[in-house]
Design an enzyme around this catalytic site. Structure first.
Site, PDB file in Angstrom:
ATOM      1  N   TYR A  23      -8.586  14.228   0.079  1.00  9.30           N
ATOM      2  CA  TYR A  23      -8.309  12.787   0.052  1.00  9.30           C
ATOM      3  C   TYR A  23      -7.375  12.450  -1.113  1.00  9.30           C
ATOM      4  O   TYR A  23      -6.382  11.738  -0.949  1.00  9.30           O
ATOM      5  CB  TYR A  23      -9.620  12.019  -0.057  1.00  9.30           C
ATOM      6  N   SER A  71      -4.723   5.159  -3.049  1.00  6.16           N
ATOM      7  CA  SER A  71      -6.070   4.915  -3.587  1.00  6.16           C
ATOM      8  C   SER A  71      -6.015   5.198  -5.083  1.00  6.16           C
ATOM      9  O   SER A  71      -5.155   5.956  -5.545  1.00  6.16           O
ATOM     10  CB  SER A  71      -7.053   5.887  -2.925  1.00  6.16           C
TER      11      SER A  71
HETATM   12  P1  NAI Z   1     -12.286   0.974   7.073  1.00  4.55           P
HETATM   13  O1  NAI Z   1     -12.979   2.194   7.568  1.00  4.55           O
HETATM   14  O2  NAI Z   1     -13.047  -0.282   6.910  1.00  4.55           O
HETATM   15  O3  NAI Z   1     -11.041   0.697   8.033  1.00  4.55           O
HETATM   16  C1  NAI Z   1     -10.192   1.743   8.379  1.00  4.55           C
HETATM   17  C2  NAI Z   1      -9.669   1.497   9.773  1.00  4.55           C
HETATM   18  O4  NAI Z   1      -8.836   2.602  10.111  1.00  4.55           O
HETATM   19  C3  NAI Z   1     -10.776   1.427  10.836  1.00  4.55           C
HETATM   20  O5  NAI Z   1     -10.563   0.310  11.667  1.00  4.55           O
HETATM   21  C4  NAI Z   1     -10.623   2.726  11.599  1.00  4.55           C
HETATM   22  O6  NAI Z   1     -10.970   2.617  12.976  1.00  4.55           O
HETATM   23  C5  NAI Z   1      -9.133   2.998  11.425  1.00  4.55           C
HETATM   24  N1  NAI Z   1      -8.834   4.415  11.604  1.00  4.55           N
HETATM   25  C6  NAI Z   1      -9.381   5.457  10.935  1.00  4.55           C
HETATM   26  N2  NAI Z   1      -8.881   6.602  11.401  1.00  4.55           N
HETATM   27  C7  NAI Z   1      -8.002   6.270  12.399  1.00  4.55           C
HETATM   28  C8  NAI Z   1      -7.176   7.008  13.276  1.00  4.55           C
HETATM   29  N3  NAI Z   1      -7.161   8.354  13.259  1.00  4.55           N
HETATM   30  N4  NAI Z   1      -6.396   6.342  14.147  1.00  4.55           N
HETATM   31  C9  NAI Z   1      -6.421   4.996  14.194  1.00  4.55           C
HETATM   32  N5  NAI Z   1      -7.183   4.239  13.397  1.00  4.55           N
HETATM   33  C10 NAI Z   1      -7.970   4.875  12.517  1.00  4.55           C
HETATM   34  O7  NAI Z   1     -11.565   1.405   5.718  1.00  4.55           O
HETATM   35  P2  NAI Z   1     -11.127   0.545   4.444  1.00  4.55           P
HETATM   36  O8  NAI Z   1     -12.190   0.696   3.419  1.00  4.55           O
HETATM   37  O9  NAI Z   1     -10.705  -0.798   4.872  1.00  4.55           O
HETATM   38  O10 NAI Z   1      -9.875   1.381   3.936  1.00  4.55           O
HETATM   39  C11 NAI Z   1      -8.569   1.079   4.376  1.00  4.55           C
HETATM   40  C12 NAI Z   1      -7.578   1.963   3.631  1.00  4.55           C
HETATM   41  O11 NAI Z   1      -7.706   1.740   2.233  1.00  4.55           O
HETATM   42  C13 NAI Z   1      -7.796   3.457   3.858  1.00  4.55           C
HETATM   43  O12 NAI Z   1      -6.544   4.103   3.924  1.00  4.55           O
HETATM   44  C14 NAI Z   1      -8.548   3.889   2.616  1.00  4.55           C
HETATM   45  O13 NAI Z   1      -8.359   5.248   2.307  1.00  4.55           O
HETATM   46  C15 NAI Z   1      -7.935   2.977   1.571  1.00  4.55           C
HETATM   47  N6  NAI Z   1      -8.791   2.746   0.413  1.00  4.55           N
HETATM   48  C16 NAI Z   1      -9.984   2.085   0.551  1.00  4.55           C
HETATM   49  C17 NAI Z   1     -10.807   1.899  -0.555  1.00  4.55           C
HETATM   50  C18 NAI Z   1     -12.114   1.187  -0.451  1.00  4.55           C
HETATM   51  O14 NAI Z   1     -12.879   1.199  -1.436  1.00  4.55           O
HETATM   52  N7  NAI Z   1     -12.450   0.546   0.666  1.00  4.55           N
HETATM   53  C19 NAI Z   1     -10.418   2.409  -1.887  1.00  4.55           C
HETATM   54  C20 NAI Z   1      -9.141   3.082  -1.904  1.00  4.55           C
HETATM   55  C21 NAI Z   1      -8.364   3.236  -0.787  1.00  4.55           C
END
Ligand code: NAI
Length: 246
Positions: A152, A139
């Protein structure tokens, strides 16, 4: 036979966009997520578009579940070509004096331990194959830090250093390890915390003038899976509209 790509967090947000992108480009996609219903929706979408996919339920913080998932993938497909560790997120936003050890550990577990556990399972398989790509997820906060996000930021910085080390371990086998570091990206999870005013203010800080879309990120992951990136390892690709230039 299609190359097999396992995507953690593939049921929603960025992971979902990566799953659709890779499937559209001929990969057999394994959607590995703890949200079964959403994972199944992504699988069906891929199939409806003529792609190939399966959805498996896994909690990325549970070593036993990960071993079972990887064992199943090997049994069914005999290989794993791409591992994209995308599951994660910023939970428990608090000042340090309010942060319990349990909360700290929960954030580290989902963002860093899960990445380690999946890489530990995939590495020997990819070494044997002498082929494989691992793409981990950091991130912008992994390089800048962020108040109320100490665990985080630590986890996401850890992902970068971990991936560099793993890239060195796996380079002799032709296995590449890289990182995508998204900036603020409009996924349902983060959008629910953002008011329209916050979005407008934030966009003024982003040199390219807008937030990221999951598809913007999917292009970066896809590049790191493609033959065009075959001499890139140990690197972090920052995809953030110019917000952070480390
Ligand atoms: P999101 O919440 O839309 O998707 C994350 C997915 O991971 C979900 O489907 C959730 O069910 C799954 N998940 C979470 N914990 C889990 C676990 N313990 N076991 C199995 N599955 C699990 O998140 P998003 O926004 O798409 O983020 C994806 C990645 O990108 C993350 O690692 C986040 O930290 C990173 N990120 C996102 C940013 C953003 O602005 N959306 C910015 C910087 C990094």
């Amino acid at each position: 036979m299609s190359d097999v790509a396992l995507i953690t967090g593939g049921a929603n947000g960025i992971g979902r966009a990566v799953a659709l992108k890779l499937a559209a480009n001929g990969f057999f996609v394994v959607i590995a997520d703890r949200e079964e219903v959403a994972g199944e929706e992504v699988r069906k979408t891929i199939l409806a578009r003529g792609g190939k996919a399966e959805a498996v339920r896994v909690d990325v913080t549970k070593a036993g579940e990960i071993e079972a998932v990887m064992g199943g993938v090997l049994q069914r497909h005999g290989r794993i070509d791409i591992l994209a560790n995308i599951a994660g997120g910023s939970i428990h936003r608090k000042l340090i004096e309010e942060m319990s050890w349990g909360e700290w550990k929960e954030v580290l577990d989902v963002n860093l331990k899960g990445t380690f556990l999946f890489c530990r399972e995939a590495a020997p398989i990819m070494q044997r194959q002498r082929k494989g790509r691992i793409i981990n997820t950091s991130s912008n906060y992994g390089v800048t830090g962020s108040a109320r996000r100490t665990p985080y930021s630590a986890a996401k910085a850890g992902v970068i250093a971990f991936s560099k080390s793993l890239a060195l371990e796996l380079a002799p086998y032709g296995v590449l390890v890289n990182v995508v570091a998204p900036g603020p990206t409009e996924t349902a999870r983060v959008m629910k915390n953002w008011t329209p005013e916050y979005i407008r203010e934030r966009e003024k800080e982003i040199p390219l003038g807008r937030h990221g879309k999951p598809d913007d990120l999917a292009e970066a992951y896809y590049f790191l899976c493609s033959p065009e990136s075959s001499w890139i390892t140990g690197q972090t690709l920052h995809v953030n509209g110019g917000l952070v230039m480390p």
